[in-house]
Motif scaffolding. Structure first.
Motif, PDB file in Angstrom:
ATOM      1  N   GLN A 147      -9.771   4.789   0.578  1.00 10.37           N
ATOM      2  CA  GLN A 147      -9.065   3.512   0.476  1.00 10.37           C
ATOM      3  C   GLN A 147      -8.605   3.202  -0.951  1.00 10.37           C
ATOM      4  OE1 GLN A 147     -12.406   1.874   2.410  1.00 10.37           O
ATOM      5  NE2 GLN A 147     -11.253   1.326   4.246  1.00 10.37           N
TER       6      GLN A 147
ATOM      7  N   ALA B 265       0.828  -1.204   0.000  1.00 10.84           N
ATOM      8  CA  ALA B 265       0.000   0.000   0.000  1.00 10.84           C
ATOM      9  C   ALA B 265       0.864   1.256   0.000  1.00 10.84           C
ATOM     10  CB  ALA B 265      -0.904  -0.002   1.236  1.00 10.84           C
ATOM     11  N   LEU B 266       0.209   2.384  -0.229  1.00 11.57           N
ATOM     12  CA  LEU B 266       0.898   3.682  -0.220  1.00 11.57           C
ATOM     13  C   LEU B 266       1.614   3.943   1.103  1.00 11.57           C
ATOM     14  CD1 LEU B 266      -1.838   5.861  -1.950  1.00 11.57           C
ATOM     15  CD2 LEU B 266       0.373   5.187  -2.918  1.00 11.57           C
ATOM     16  N   ASN B 267       1.061   3.426   2.221  1.00 15.51           N
ATOM     17  CA  ASN B 267       1.677   3.643   3.533  1.00 15.51           C
ATOM     18  C   ASN B 267       2.662   2.536   3.906  1.00 15.51           C
ATOM     19  OD1 ASN B 267       0.057   1.469   4.198  1.00 15.51           O
ATOM     20  ND2 ASN B 267      -1.108   2.527   5.777  1.00 15.51           N
TER      21      ASN B 267
ATOM     22  N   TRP C 124      -5.818  -1.968   0.994  1.00 13.92           N
ATOM     23  CA  TRP C 124      -6.340  -0.783   0.328  1.00 13.92           C
ATOM     24  C   TRP C 124      -5.196   0.180   0.061  1.00 13.92           C
ATOM     25  CZ3 TRP C 124      -8.693  -1.654   5.321  1.00 13.92           C
ATOM     26  CH2 TRP C 124      -8.190  -0.855   6.344  1.00 13.92           C
ATOM     27  N   GLN C 125      -5.464   1.166  -0.754  1.00  9.50           N
ATOM     28  CA  GLN C 125      -4.445   2.130  -1.206  1.00  9.50           C
ATOM     29  C   GLN C 125      -3.258   1.404  -1.846  1.00  9.50           C
ATOM     30  OE1 GLN C 125      -3.624   4.442   2.339  1.00  9.50           O
ATOM     31  NE2 GLN C 125      -5.290   5.871   1.871  1.00  9.50           N
TER      32      GLN C 125
ATOM     33  N   ARG D 277     -10.872   7.344  -4.007  1.00  9.20           N
ATOM     34  CA  ARG D 277      -9.747   8.270  -3.840  1.00  9.20           C
ATOM     35  C   ARG D 277      -8.873   7.743  -2.711  1.00  9.20           C
ATOM     36  NH1 ARG D 277     -13.386  13.178  -2.356  1.00  9.20           N
ATOM     37  NH2 ARG D 277     -14.134  11.443  -1.120  1.00  9.20           N
ATOM     38  N   VAL D 278      -7.705   8.298  -2.540  1.00  7.18           N
ATOM     39  CA  VAL D 278      -6.821   7.851  -1.465  1.00  7.18           C
ATOM     40  C   VAL D 278      -7.548   7.900  -0.121  1.00  7.18           C
ATOM     41  CG1 VAL D 278      -4.695   8.358  -0.201  1.00  7.18           C
ATOM     42  CG2 VAL D 278      -4.694   8.409  -2.702  1.00  7.18           C
ATOM     43  N   ARG D 279      -8.302   8.943   0.134  1.00  2.07           N
ATOM     44  CA  ARG D 279      -9.014   9.047   1.416  1.00  2.07           C
ATOM     45  C   ARG D 279     -10.146   8.025   1.550  1.00  2.07           C
ATOM     46  NH1 ARG D 279     -11.901  14.844   1.318  1.00  2.07           N
ATOM     47  NH2 ARG D 279     -10.668  15.286  -0.505  1.00  2.07           N
TER      48      ARG D 279
END
Length: 152
Positions: free
Chosen positions: A118, A84-86, A144-145, A114-116
């Motif tokens: 998920q 994920a992005l994080n 997610w993300q 959108r990113v917010r």
């Protein structure tokens, strides 16, 4: 193992939202397969209507089948690390994508993730179709993300 389609991946024209690395037989940027939104939308799409722990009630998710992404990239592995992005990551056996219509959801209830929310990509299993999938081992695979897939 998924069989790869003998098609060359075009180079993405828009912002890259997914990078597939590792055992990739159809790279389009160096030794990786990069996908923009249009490329992902061009793959075989699927809709999954299901309950999840992250949404109230039944949600209609849509996006490319995980196996379609792997086939487009020419993936040759038995498992993948979905990141994920994080930097959260989960290992998912490729066999999950062969046995179930697991999607990389780009939309929920007709709205782009959108990113917010998920997004831009959310791994969704068909939980209502296969209730046995609603367990901790599978839930941690519902990343997610999603930003990257490393095929091993």
């Amino acid at each position: 193992m998924l069989s790869s389609q003998a098609i060359a991946l075009e180079v993405p024209e828009g912002p890259v939202i997914l990078v597939v690395s590792g055992k990739v037989g159809q790279p389009n940027v160096g030794d990786e397969a990069h996908f923009d939104k249009a490329m992902l939308k061009a793959l075989e799409q699927h809709e999954t209507i299901t309950h999840t722990p992250w949404y109230d009630g039944v949600t209609r998710f849509s996006g490319p089948l995980g196996r379609a992404i792997l086939e487009a990239a020419g993936a040759e592995g038995k498992k993948m690390r979905v990141i994920a992005l994080n930097d959260y990551a989960a290992t998912i056996p490729v066999s999950d994508f062969e046995h179930y219509d697991v999607i990389f959801a780009m939309q929920a209830n007709g709205k782009a993730l959108r990113v917010r929310d998920q997004g831009p990509l959310f791994v969704i299993y068909p939980f209502d179709q296969y209730p046995a999938l609603m367990n901790e081992e599978i839930l941690v695979r519902a990343v997610w993300q999603v930003a990257r897939i490393d095929v091993e």
